[in-house]
Design a protein around this motif. Structure first.
Motif, PDB file in Angstrom:
ATOM      1  N   UNK A   1      23.063 -22.579 -10.754  1.00  8.74           N
ATOM      2  CA  UNK A   1      24.172 -22.480 -11.713  1.00  8.74           C
ATOM      3  C   UNK A   1      25.444 -22.048 -10.977  1.00  8.74           C
ATOM      4  N   UNK A   2      26.585 -22.168 -11.652  1.00  5.65           N
ATOM      5  CA  UNK A   2      27.878 -21.828 -11.060  1.00  5.65           C
ATOM      6  C   UNK A   2      28.609 -20.855 -11.972  1.00  5.65           C
ATOM      7  N   UNK A   3      29.316 -19.917 -11.351  1.00  8.04           N
ATOM      8  CA  UNK A   3      30.137 -18.970 -12.111  1.00  8.04           C
ATOM      9  C   UNK A   3      31.488 -19.617 -12.375  1.00  8.04           C
ATOM     10  N   UNK A   4      31.850 -19.734 -13.646  1.00  3.59           N
ATOM     11  CA  UNK A   4      33.127 -20.357 -14.021  1.00  3.59           C
ATOM     12  C   UNK A   4      34.182 -19.289 -14.293  1.00  3.59           C
ATOM     13  N   UNK A   5      33.823 -18.279 -15.059  1.00  6.80           N
ATOM     14  CA  UNK A   5      34.755 -17.191 -15.373  1.00  6.80           C
ATOM     15  C   UNK A   5      34.098 -15.853 -15.050  1.00  6.80           C
ATOM     16  N   UNK A   6      34.914 -14.890 -14.673  1.00  4.98           N
ATOM     17  CA  UNK A   6      34.420 -13.545 -14.457  1.00  4.98           C
ATOM     18  C   UNK A   6      33.687 -13.392 -13.140  1.00  4.98           C
ATOM     19  N   UNK A   7      32.849 -12.377 -13.055  1.00  7.90           N
ATOM     20  CA  UNK A   7      32.104 -12.110 -11.832  1.00  7.90           C
ATOM     21  C   UNK A   7      31.258 -10.868 -12.011  1.00  7.90           C
ATOM     22  N   UNK A   8      30.541 -10.507 -10.976  1.00  8.62           N
ATOM     23  CA  UNK A   8      29.701  -9.326 -11.034  1.00  8.62           C
ATOM     24  C   UNK A   8      28.693  -9.315  -9.914  1.00  8.62           C
ATOM     25  N   UNK A   9      27.756  -8.400 -10.006  1.00  8.05           N
ATOM     26  CA  UNK A   9      26.695  -8.295  -9.005  1.00  8.05           C
ATOM     27  C   UNK A   9      25.346  -8.459  -9.694  1.00  8.05           C
ATOM     28  N   UNK A  10      24.410  -9.087  -8.967  1.00  4.89           N
ATOM     29  CA  UNK A  10      23.068  -9.248  -9.525  1.00  4.89           C
ATOM     30  C   UNK A  10      22.031  -8.962  -8.447  1.00  4.89           C
ATOM     31  N   UNK A  11      20.856  -8.594  -8.901  1.00  5.29           N
ATOM     32  CA  UNK A  11      19.736  -8.321  -8.011  1.00  5.29           C
ATOM     33  C   UNK A  11      18.796  -9.523  -8.032  1.00  5.29           C
ATOM     34  N   UNK A  12      18.457 -10.045  -6.851  1.00  5.72           N
ATOM     35  CA  UNK A  12      17.560 -11.198  -6.752  1.00  5.72           C
ATOM     36  C   UNK A  12      16.159 -10.818  -7.206  1.00  5.72           C
ATOM     37  N   UNK A  13      15.587 -11.601  -8.091  1.00  5.98           N
ATOM     38  CA  UNK A  13      14.238 -11.334  -8.597  1.00  5.98           C
ATOM     39  C   UNK A  13      13.237 -12.423  -8.245  1.00  5.98           C
ATOM     40  N   UNK A  14      13.699 -13.569  -7.768  1.00  6.29           N
ATOM     41  CA  UNK A  14      12.784 -14.653  -7.405  1.00  6.29           C
ATOM     42  C   UNK A  14      13.369 -15.419  -6.234  1.00  6.29           C
ATOM     43  N   UNK A  15      12.533 -15.776  -5.285  1.00  6.92           N
ATOM     44  CA  UNK A  15      12.976 -16.506  -4.102  1.00  6.92           C
ATOM     45  C   UNK A  15      12.066 -17.707  -3.882  1.00  6.92           C
TER      46      UNK A  15
END
Length: 861
Positions: free
Chosen positions: A194-208
């Motif tokens: 997926x792609x970020x269109x608006x805004x932003x933030x931080x996320x923690x990876x849960x699946x690789x």
């Protein structure tokens, strides 16, 4: 400020995919991210990301799949047998022909792989990784479960995870097929691809790796598939039948020679001649045709990854395509600005100032900026668009200085819009609008519904004179009450410039387009109508399809043009339903959600800008992201089919003629041609002509019958008459050489008879060469008088080639070295006269048989 443009009657949003499963026994990620040591420990425990799974083939796979086919394996075995019986040169020629085909195919497919690998490298995303409190760029394979990643507008999400801070809106269309933005708040899942269109933030990876959603979607599509086209299937059938006939004749000849105690040299020569009946030259011709087609089409922006893809395209009768990114340019355009409280120029100026002054733009704001250009103005507050509240707003700063780092920084002061201006969906703005009692709301709704019924998106523009009325941030932002409706902004998805013309060319060629999308069916249908697919097109939604069994879906799929709210699994099911009704289906896609249906289709076509998974399984990649390249590709496919149909006729006629002569030899006791006679016959009648016909083939739609009809109409009359006329030439020459009385009385010595037989074989070979060259003229007739099997051709090159080859053969026949190479004997005037009369009589009889369809009438077809 940014503004999106949802449809007025917002369709229900499909349920998001299930959240990725948590990984047990791992500590919670700290706010500063993992340490390098902890990341190394997790990688050692098997929680590290791996390089993206290969969706295209390795070089070894390309070589193996082109070398070890069934037909190639059989010919390799025959080559070994020829070597064992002392005919290494014959083995070399047979295997060399196959080797040419293998070489051309491998080079083409390796070339396509290298270009796709370069595209993948250029488009490969990187991640912003937080480790030990510091941010840095990282490659996907460096990441582990629990890594803290930062994303902003325009970034691709590399791994599945959960948002821990910030807020954003994600475009998940490559996963779901829906173009609506999906809001994400802390605790919400985010998905790779997926792609970020608006805004932003931080996320923690849960699946690789393979546990990510994108990889789970494409898990069933990793294996490369090779689909034979109808033409290839016909050619393979011809070769398999020829192989079966050769094996049968080899056994019969072996038994016959054993009973007659024939020497080993003759046995080997006859066996080798029979092997020559296998039309392996067809492989070379089709390889040349495919390679030339790939070279011609690359300049239009189509990269051929599967050698037979262009020819396959010309068989397509159903074209399935997505809306987002395929039919549309993935952009919005302003259709109309409707003023309701002021003049249009004033409303356009206000809209232009709003989007020019906003800090972030999305697709809606970009469209308004193009239609309403303006200079930015100082802002007191900027509230970006949110999918949760469905509106955006700005508060223009009152007269006076603006903070250097505030909204609208750097904008000029002066006269312009003042107060608060908001844009959004009518239902969500209604509580803040003035005069929205039942009558006012109904009047506004009537205006909105008129546009919505055409599949257009409509924004309400409202204003308030007090800039302080706009308060709060994010989803807590509030509009002032009593806002006046200033007007409407009507937007449409921007069709690709070439969409209508390309679809019209496909429809004219007998191809039925099917638009399959994750968006609302009404919106998709409106775009389909704009693209020229007609006002009466039928549509259906994914939930309706879910309730249908396979038989009902098959009927619905054939009758419906627009499919909306479709899931990836339903796309695959639709393609399968269309194929079950005998359709030859092409699928155009660009997202991960298209991969399974791309593989299910007869022909898969991907956009270069799409996902690597889609490009990897596609047969054709559109390097300019424009499916307009497919129109000239269809013409190239027609060129290949037209050329190969002519080539197939020539090969089948030669095989059948020589086969009939060999079977006759079992009765008359005289083998009709020598092994090296067969080589010159092959070279002049199918070797050189078929290679040139593949190069000179012309585009254009021709009516080609089935293989059975080709045999009945062209091959059987030509082969039967050729074998009968050939036998007449053989015996006429034999009787001429030894004298009729001696031949009947059987008083000839063996040496004299053998010498006469060699001359007779040369006469027969000469007749067959000239008859084969006449057939070259018939498949591309230069005049109406000769157009009994095909329409008159404007290309005179095949006729000129036939004449030049006839002259070249006479030169070979006249030169001792030439006769030595091909085991020919010098022919006198009488023998040449016999051949000339036979060729003339054969030509007249063949034209009559074709013109009156003698074989078809006899068989009742």
């Amino acid at each position: 400020m940014t503004a999106a443009a949802p449809p007025v009657a917002a369709p229900p949003v499909a349920a998001p995919p299930a959240a990725p499963p948590p990984v047990a026994d791992l500590a919670e990620t700290p706010a500063a991210g993992l340490s390098d040591a902890e990341a190394a420990r997790r990688r050692g425990a098997g929680h590290g990301n791996t390089a993206p799974p290969a969706t295209s083939r390795t070089y070894l796979q390309i070589v193996r799949e082109n070398v070890f086919t069934f037909i190639n394996n059989v010919i390799f075995v025959l080559g070994v047998l020829l070597i064992l019986v002392g005919r290494p040169m014959d083995a070399l020629v047979s295997i060399g022909v196959i080797g040419t085909n293998i070489l051309v195919s491998v080079i083409q497919e390796v070339r396509a792989k290298r270009m796709l690998d370069r595209i993948a490298l250029l488009t490969r995303p990187t991640a912003t990784l937080v480790r030990d409190g510091a941010e840095r760029a990282a490659q996907p394979e460096e990441l582990v479960v629990g890594d803290l990643l930062r994303v902003g507008a325009g970034d691709q999400v590399i791994l599945d995870g959960r948002l821990v801070d910030g807020s954003l809106e994600a475009d998940e269309s490559q996963l779901t097929g829906e173009s609506d933005l999906v809001p994400k708040r802390p605790g919400d899942p985010v998905y790779s691809g997926s792609f970020v269109v608006n805004g932003g933030g931080r996320f923690v990876a849960t699946a690789v790796g393979n546990a990510s959603l994108a990889n789970r979607i494409t898990a069933g599509a990793r294996t490369f598939r090779r689909v034979l086209t109808p033409l290839q299937s016909e050619i393979h059938l011809v070769i398999r039948v020829a192989l079966a006939v050769v094996v049968y004749l080899e056994i019969v000849l072996l038994l016959n020679n054993l009973l007659k105690l024939v020497g080993a040299g003759q046995v080997v020569g006859e066996a080798a001649l029979l092997v020559g009946l296998v039309p392996n030259g067809l492989f070379v011709s089709i390889a040349i045709a495919y390679a030339l087609g790939a070279v011609r089409i690359i300049r239009f922006g189509a990269l051929v990854q599967q050698a037979n893809a262009i020819e396959s395209l010309s068989n397509v009768d159903v074209l399935c395509l997505d809306k987002t990114g395929t039919l549309t340019a993935n952009r919005l355009a302003v259709e109309e600005v409707v003023p309701l409280a002021a003049g249009e120029e004033e409303l356009r100026a206000t809209l232009g100032a709003v989007v020019a002054s906003a800090a972030v733009r999305n697709k809606t704001a970009e469209a308004i900026a193009v239609a309403c250009p303006a200079e930015p103005r100082p802002l007191a507050l900027d509230v970006p668009f949110s999918s949760a509240r469905k509106w955006s707003a700005v508060a223009f700063a009152p007269d006076g200085p603006v903070a250097a780092d505030g909204p609208g920084a750097g904008a000029a002061d002066g006269p312009g819009p003042r107060g608060v201006v908001a844009m959004g969906a009518a239902e969500y703005l209604r509580p803040s609008l003035a005069g929205m009692d039942d009558g006012g709301w109904e009047a506004l709704r009537e205006r909105l519904d008129g546009h919505a019924s055409r599949g257009l998106r409509v924004l309400v523009v409202a204003g308030h004179p007090d800039p302080g009325g706009l308060a709060g941030e994010g989803d807590e932002a509030r509009l002032p009450g009593g806002m006046a409706v200033l007007g409407l902004v009507v937007l449409r998805d921007e069709l690709r410039e070439e969409a209508a013309a390309t679809l019209a060319r496909f429809v004219a060629a007998g191809v039925t387009p099917k638009v399959i999308s994750g968006d609302d069916p009404e919106t998709v249908a409106a775009l389909a109508r704009q693209a020229g697919l007609g006002p009466g097109i039928r549509m259906i939604s994914g939930p309706e399809i879910e309730a249908l069994d396979d038989a009902a879906l098959s009927a619905v799929a054939a009758e419906t043009t627009v499919f909306g709210r479709i899931t990836p699994a339903q796309k695959e099911r639709l393609v399968d339903a269309l194929r079950s009704r005998g359709h030859y289906v092409a699928m155009i896609g660009d997202g991960v959600n298209d991969v399974l249906s791309l593989k299910k289709a007869n022909l898969g076509i991907a956009m270069q800008s799409g996902s690597q998974a889609a490009r990897g399984v596609a047969d054709i990649v559109l390097t300019n992201d424009s499916f307009a390249a497919l129109a000239p590709a269809v013409e190239e496919g027609q060129r290949i089919i037209n050329g190969m149909q002519d080539i197939l006729r020539l090969f089948l006629t030669r095989i059948t003629t020589v086969g009939l002569l060999i079977m006759t030899s079992l009765i008359i006791g005289l083998f009709p041609i020598d092994l090296r006679n067969g080589s010159v016959l092959t070279l002049f009648t199918v070797g050189i002509p078929t290679a040139m016909l593949a190069i000179w083939a012309q585009p254009g739609k021709r009516v080609h019958g089935t293989l059975g009809r080709t045999l009945a109409h062209f091959v059987v009359p030509a082969a039967v008459l050729s074998s009968l006329a050939g036998l007449a030439v053989l015996y006429a020459t034999l009787f001429l050489r030894v004298g009729l009385s001696n031949a009947i009385g059987g008083t000839l010595d063996e040496a004299t008879f053998d010498a006469a037989a060699k001359v007779a074989q040369s006469s027969l070979t000469t007749f067959l060469v000239f008859a084969g060259l006449v057939l070259v003229v018939f498949v591309e007739p230069p005049t109406d008088a000769l157009a009994v099997i095909e329409p008159r051709s404007t290309d005179r090159r095949p006729t000129i080639l036939a004449i030049l080859l006839a002259v070249a053969y006479l030169v070979v026949l006249a030169i001792p070295a030439g006769r030595e190479i091909f085991a020919l004997q010098p022919l006198g005037v009488a023998e040449l006269a016999i051949v000339a009369v036979a060729v003339a009589a054969w030509t007249v009889l063949l034209m009559l048989a074709w013109r009156h369809r003698v074989v078809e009438r006899f068989l009742g077809i």
